[in-house]
Scaffold this active site. Structure first.
Site, short mmCIF file in Angstrom:
data_model
loop_
_atom_site.label_atom_id
_atom_site.label_comp_id
_atom_site.label_asym_id
_atom_site.label_seq_id
_atom_site.Cartn_x
_atom_site.Cartn_y
_atom_site.Cartn_z
N GLU A 282 4.37 -10.39 -31.11
CA GLU A 282 3.22 -10.64 -30.08
C GLU A 282 2.12 -11.59 -30.71
O GLU A 282 1.65 -12.29 -30.28
CB GLU A 282 2.66 -9.55 -29.33
CG GLU A 282 1.81 -10.00 -28.07
CD GLU A 282 2.03 -8.88 -27.29
OE1 GLU A 282 2.90 -7.84 -27.30
OE2 GLU A 282 0.91 -8.55 -26.61
N GLU A 285 3.37 -14.87 -31.63
CA GLU A 285 3.63 -15.61 -30.24
C GLU A 285 2.41 -16.36 -30.05
O GLU A 285 2.27 -17.10 -29.58
CB GLU A 285 4.04 -14.77 -29.38
CG GLU A 285 4.42 -15.40 -28.13
CD GLU A 285 4.81 -14.51 -26.85
OE1 GLU A 285 5.12 -13.21 -27.25
OE2 GLU A 285 5.12 -14.98 -25.64
N CYS A 302 3.33 -5.07 -22.76
CA CYS A 302 3.47 -3.55 -23.00
C CYS A 302 3.85 -2.64 -22.04
O CYS A 302 4.48 -1.65 -21.86
CB CYS A 302 2.92 -3.13 -24.15
SG CYS A 302 2.27 -3.81 -25.66
N SER A 322 3.57 -12.33 -22.59
CA SER A 322 4.07 -12.44 -23.70
C SER A 322 5.72 -12.04 -23.43
O SER A 322 5.87 -11.17 -22.64
CB SER A 322 3.40 -11.48 -24.60
OG SER A 322 4.36 -11.17 -25.50
N LYS A 361 7.90 3.64 -17.55
CA LYS A 361 8.99 3.48 -18.62
C LYS A 361 10.43 3.88 -17.95
O LYS A 361 11.13 3.28 -18.82
CB LYS A 361 8.55 4.06 -19.80
CG LYS A 361 7.22 3.61 -20.56
CD LYS A 361 7.45 2.53 -21.55
CE LYS A 361 6.18 1.81 -22.04
NZ LYS A 361 6.32 0.50 -22.48
N GLU A 364 11.58 0.70 -16.63
CA GLU A 364 11.91 -0.43 -17.79
C GLU A 364 12.94 0.04 -18.44
O GLU A 364 13.72 -1.16 -18.72
CB GLU A 364 10.54 -0.23 -18.69
CG GLU A 364 10.91 -1.19 -19.81
CD GLU A 364 9.81 -1.12 -20.99
OE1 GLU A 364 8.75 -1.59 -20.83
OE2 GLU A 364 10.19 -0.43 -21.91
N GLU A 369 18.29 -6.14 -18.12
CA GLU A 369 18.05 -6.82 -19.27
C GLU A 369 17.72 -5.90 -20.43
O GLU A 369 17.76 -6.70 -21.73
CB GLU A 369 17.15 -8.03 -19.20
CG GLU A 369 15.73 -7.61 -18.63
CD GLU A 369 15.50 -7.26 -17.13
OE1 GLU A 369 16.29 -7.10 -16.61
OE2 GLU A 369 14.14 -7.44 -16.77
N CYS A 506 -2.44 4.05 -22.07
CA CYS A 506 -1.52 4.98 -21.89
C CYS A 506 -1.82 6.32 -21.91
O CYS A 506 -1.19 7.24 -21.54
CB CYS A 506 -0.32 4.70 -22.86
SG CYS A 506 0.11 2.92 -23.03
#
Lengths: 686, 314
Positions: A282, A285, A302, A322, A361, A364, A369, A506
């Site tokens: 990241e 990037e 994230c 990102s 999560k 996710e 993908e 988190c």
């Protein structure tokens, strides 16, 4: 106690100073009286519905303490016989309309209704049960909604709209029929819920709970044919102890590792390793975008709640997000690519379990993908709470466990990876990398205090190598909306924006143990910064195993292989999935799914002819048992309409002949399910 | 109202802040009934002194009541505050009537005043001057200005239930005491009416009624138990008859009826057998007939059909 002055009042005869409290309730609690409430949260608006915080104010009668502003000289009584009786009646009324299957409720240990009934000495409910059972909503990958346990305090509703700015759930119906549910009574899994679970973390009962995957994980670790590895997110280590009587913020990393090994996981790793990897990717990037004129500001990616939120409400800002996968996803993707060869096992026999402070999560991990050929990179996600259940269920005495250490190499991490769990942590970790990278000089002072703090929207400007970096750190999606709207309007001055959906980041995730004490979040935050301090390494680039990983496996930072494994693409979710119209159905499980878009754009481009052609072909070729044909509405690919999805694959600019050819090919090759999810990777072209 | 204008759910907000401090879209707002605004226009026209010369000291001016129920003349009546109940019901209303609409001189039993959340008053209040302060003192209220007159054939427990059902349905469902409390009050009244109640029911009705009255968030909840509490206050005997004697003096509570045929009186004519819609009555000609309690729906058709009043208990 304070002397009676102009800015004091009395509570149960004792003088208490008014020091800017918003209401009597806060003042009463300051005076060490824990007035019970269901519907009061200092961070949410005052609702006044539970009627438990009733107090008697001399000369004014009985009213709710939560909605009475403090005034000097008031004489407040909190526990008169009359108030006690009303409080008992209120709780009994709730119990009379409550599914009282308490022993099997997942909130049994920390249900506020239950503990209040105990506190008030309710031995018998004097009222008849008027509870009418309604079905559970288990449609969400992250949460279970059980209206039978709901006390209608509205905490979840206000959390979702006031802190997260979403409003996925609200009250419906009136009077005795009132219930909390998504609009039009839709299942939670089909609406704009981002799975952050904050509703569940404020729910006083078991009406909103985490969808447990514990049983599946028990099954998995009992299966000797599988190698089961587990990763632990940073925030888990400062939260889990709370379930075992330890203080919030107490670091229990070694004991968690010991417990996981005891439970039978083959390898125990740390998500912080993948967080270090995220920092490198990241950070690189970001520097590329900054120096080569890429899309700025860049948002961190994230947080899966934030990612889905962007896909739903700000699809035009997806290029600002990102492309890095989250640490959980990077970990899964990397280990499933690396370890099978090393361990000489097949990918399907390697299973990854993630222990997360987060309910989103779970969603996710189920994104198509985030997997290869339908095999997810992370098989199951357990929240901190679920891990505590497993440990309790196995009878492991957590507090007295001898600490053990992580397995290598994915158990090695720096402080940068650990602070990911705090709001501002990702930003700080990236800065520790980017500052050094940009200047080429060793960064000595690694703490960036500017980006730390508790405020929901923090700004900082940092000068690196002569150029100013404008940063923003946001938690709570309502705050994120403010920043995103600025970006959309072209009015944002920032370069890099960190967004975490949950208050505090988190560590305040909905997977963490339910806490009713106020300073829990601050203590957990402190715990993670402390954990960083205790480590020898604080910068992800100093993680030797990361360096080795690039050298031996990934190749260049941001290179082709790294992109393939560590980055992702996003999709607009502006349209909420709706029921498609089944035109040709099959009971057969291996049926080939064909979905034709009949939205205006595709319809004008001839999708109706495609649909007719497919249906006619299906009938004439006797494919009825093998095909499942549906008319859908908008797959967000209007530019390449007519849009048809066959076996999960997007066929752009489709016509009847093209569709029939693809259907025939798949039926002939017995390839019904399809593997590609329709999202192509921009970098490798797969 | 404010919430509805803003596009929110129609639910009360905790006060303070009051609408006059922070109302519609957070701005100071005044909400008034049409009747109040109508008075304002008259006060502006004739002046406050003239307006105040009518009515009582604490309740000046006039009040419009919606008179209905067992009275000869029903409709809207505007009277000065301080007018007695007797004047309104017996004079303006033209007297109490029976169920068929005929004047029933001694038929007065009660009035329900102030709308569904008002209170029931008795004969002893007939000379009470109607005003805010006097009505509050006896557990009723001016409220919406509803005035329902009831004759001796009215069961006061059923009346309480009728109004309770209304307020229970009107509850927005926000606060616990009103949402669950009105529902349970209704259930407790059903117990009384259907013969399941015991001494504890009365106590619970009073305690729950008080809790809902004191603890509810808004005016609807705070006044919802009024019909129950006021009938308990002035017609407690009727509740006790229902509970302890399993009897409704008006015969309106069907569950408490136990119709039977007086064997001495019955001549076995068979008229009741023909009238019974469920075939619950059996018996040979010229011999006393019998009612099967299992089949009987307590409709009273047999009692109406019997010319010698041999059917009793209904």
């Amino acid at each position: 106690m304070n002397k009676a002055t102009e800015s004091t009042l009395t509570i149960d005869g004792r003088t208490v100073a008014i020091e800017g409290e918003q209401n009597l309730l806060e003042l009463v609690r300051k005076a060490n009286i824990d007035l019970p409430t269901f519907c009061y949260h200092s961070e949410l608006s005052v609702y006044g519905a539970c009627r438990l915080c009733l107090v008697q104010v001399e000369g004014r009668g009985i009213s709710g303490a939560c909605s009475t502003p403090p005034e000097p000289g008031l004489k407040v009584l909190t526990t008169t016989p009359e108030i006690r009786e009303i409080r008992k009646i209120a709780v009994e009324l709730l119990l009379a309309n409550h599914d009282q299957s308490c022993p099997t409720c997942s909130r049994s240990a920390n249900c506020q209704l239950q503990s209040l009934a105990q506190r008030l000495g309710i031995k018998k409910v004097r009222f008849k049960s008027v509870h009418q059972p309604v079905p559970l909503d288990e449609s969400s990958p992250s949460l279970v909604r059980d209206p039978n346990k709901c006390v209608l305090c509205g905490d979840c509703v206000r959390m979702c709209s006031e802190i997260q700015g979403i409003g996925a759930i609200d009250f419906s119906h009136r009077g005795h029929e009132v219930m909390v549910q998504p609009a039009f009574g839709k299942p939670l899994g089909e609406v704009e819920c981002v799975n952050c679970g904050q509703c569940a973390s404020v729910c006083p009962t078991g009406a909103l709970t985490i969808k447990s995957e514990v049983d599946k994980v028990w099954e998995l670790i009992a299966d000797k044919a599988k190698t089961v590895i587990v990763q632990i997110a940073p925030a888990v280590r400062v939260g889990l102890g709370e379930c075992f009587g330890l203080k919030p913020g107490e670091i229990t990393t070694g004991r968690i590792v010991a417990a996981l090994k005891h439970l039978g996981f083959n390898q125990v790793y740390d998500t912080s390793f993948a967080a270090d990897l995220t920092v490198i990717e990241e950070g690189t990037e970001f520097l590329e975008r900054k120096t080569q004129g890429g899309t700025l500001p860049m948002f961190t990616s994230c947080c899966p709640g934030w990612v889905k939120y962007t896909e739903q409400y700000f699809p035009e800002l997806l290029p600002n997000l990102s492309t890095c996968r989250s640490p959980q996803a990077m970990f899964g993707s990397l280990v499933k690519a690396m370890l099978p060869d090393q361990m000489k096992i097949e990918r399907k026999d390697l299973k990854v379990v993630a222990i997360m402070p987060c309910t989103a999560k779970k969603f996710e991990a189920q994104r198509p993908e985030m997997g290869v050929d339908g095999d997810p990179d992370v098989d199951y996600v357990l929240t901190t709470q679920e891990l505590a259940h497993m440990i309790q269920s196995a009878g492991i005495m957590f507090d007295t466990l001898q600490p053990e250490s992580f397995d290598m190499p994915f158990g090695f991490y720096t402080g940068a990876g650990v602070i990911f769990g705090n709001s501002g942590g990702v930003m700080e970790a990236v800065l520790r990398y980017a500052a050094e990278k940009a200047t080429g000089q060793r960064l000595e002072q690694v703490d960036f205090q500017q980006v730390r703090g508790d405020s929901g929207l923090r700004e900082a400007t940092i000068t690196v190598n002569g150029s100013e970096l404008k940063l923003a750190v946001v938690h709570g999606l309502r705050n994120a909306r403010v920043v995103a709207e600025q970006v959309r309007a072209g009015k944002s001055r920032y370069d890099l924006i960190e967004v975490m959906a949950c208050p505090g980041g988190c560590i305040g995730g909905a997977g963490q143990p339910v806490s009713t004490t106020r300073d829990t979040r601050a203590l957990r935050t402190k715990g993670l910064y402390h954990a960083d301090k205790m480590l020898q390494l604080h910068k992800s680039q100093d993680n030797v195993f990361i360096t080795e990983c690039y050298a031996k496996f990934l190749g260049d930072i941001g290179g082709e292989k790294a992109h393939h494994l560590l980055h992702t693409t996003y999709q607009s979710r502006r349209r909420i999935a709706d029921e498609s119209l089944a035109l040709m159905q099959s009971e057969n499980e291996d049926k080939l799914k064909v979905s034709v878009c009949l939205g205006t754009n595709c319809f004008l481009k001839g999708s109706q002819e495609v649909l007719n052609g497919v249906l006619r072909h299906g009938e004439q070729s006797g494919m009825e048992g093998k095909l499942d044909v549906r008319a859908g509405f908008c797959f967000e690919k209007c530019e390449s309409g007519p849009t048809v999805m066959i076996g999960g694959e997007h066929i752009p600019n489709c016509n009847a002949a093209k569709a029939i050819e693809e259907i025939d090919r798949r039926i002939e090759n017995d390839e019904p399910a399809g593997t590609c999810n329709g999202h192509s990777c921009n970098h490798c072209g797969k | 109202m404010i919430a509805s204008i803003e596009g929110q759910r129609g639910m009360p907000r905790p006060k303070p802040p009051f609408p006059a401090q922070s109302g519609l879209w957070g701005k100071p707002t005044i909400i008034n009934n049409v009747e109040t605004l109508a008075h304002v226009s008259r006060i502006l026209k004739v002046g406050a002194e003239v307006f105040k010369s009518i009515g009582t000291k604490d309740s000046p001016g006039t009040k419009t009541f919606a008179l209905t129920g067992h009275v000869a003349n029903t409709g809207l009546v505007e009277v000065p505050f301080g007018t007695t109940l007797r004047e309104i019901v017996l004079n303006i209303g033209g007297g109490i009537t029976d169920d068929a609409g005929k004047i029933w001189k001694t038929g007065f039993k009660a009035v329900q005043i102030g709308g569904p959340s008002g209170g029931c008053l008795t004969e002893e209040h007939l000379d009470l001057p109607l005003a805010y302060e006097s009505l509050r003192a006896v557990g009723a209220m001016v409220g919406s200005g509803g005035l329902v007159a009831m004759n001796q054939g009215t069961c006061m427990v059923s009346i309480a239930r009728f109004f309770m059902e209304f307020t229970q349905r009107e509850s927005c469902g926000k606060c616990v005491l009103c949402r669950e409390g009105t529902n349970q009050l209704l259930a407790l009244l059903d117990d009384v009416i259907e013969g399941r109640a015991d001494a504890g029911t009365l106590e619970l009705l009073e305690k729950l009624g008080h809790a809902v009255q004191v603890g509810s968030l808004c005016g609807l909840g705070k006044t919802a138990p009024n019909p129950v509490l006021s009938t308990l206050r002035y017609f407690r005997k009727e509740y006790e008859e229902h509970i302890f004697e399993k009897r409704c003096r008006t015969g309106r509570c069907k569950a408490l009826l136990s119709p039977g045929i007086n064997e001495v009186k019955c001549k076995g004519c068979g008229l009741c057998i023909k009238a019974c819609p469920t075939g619950a009555i059996t018996g040979e000609k010229k011999k006393p007939h019998h009612i099967d309690a299992e089949l009987c729906i307590k409709c009273g058709a047999c009692a109406t059909a019997c010319k010698i009043h041999a059917v009793e208990g209904i």
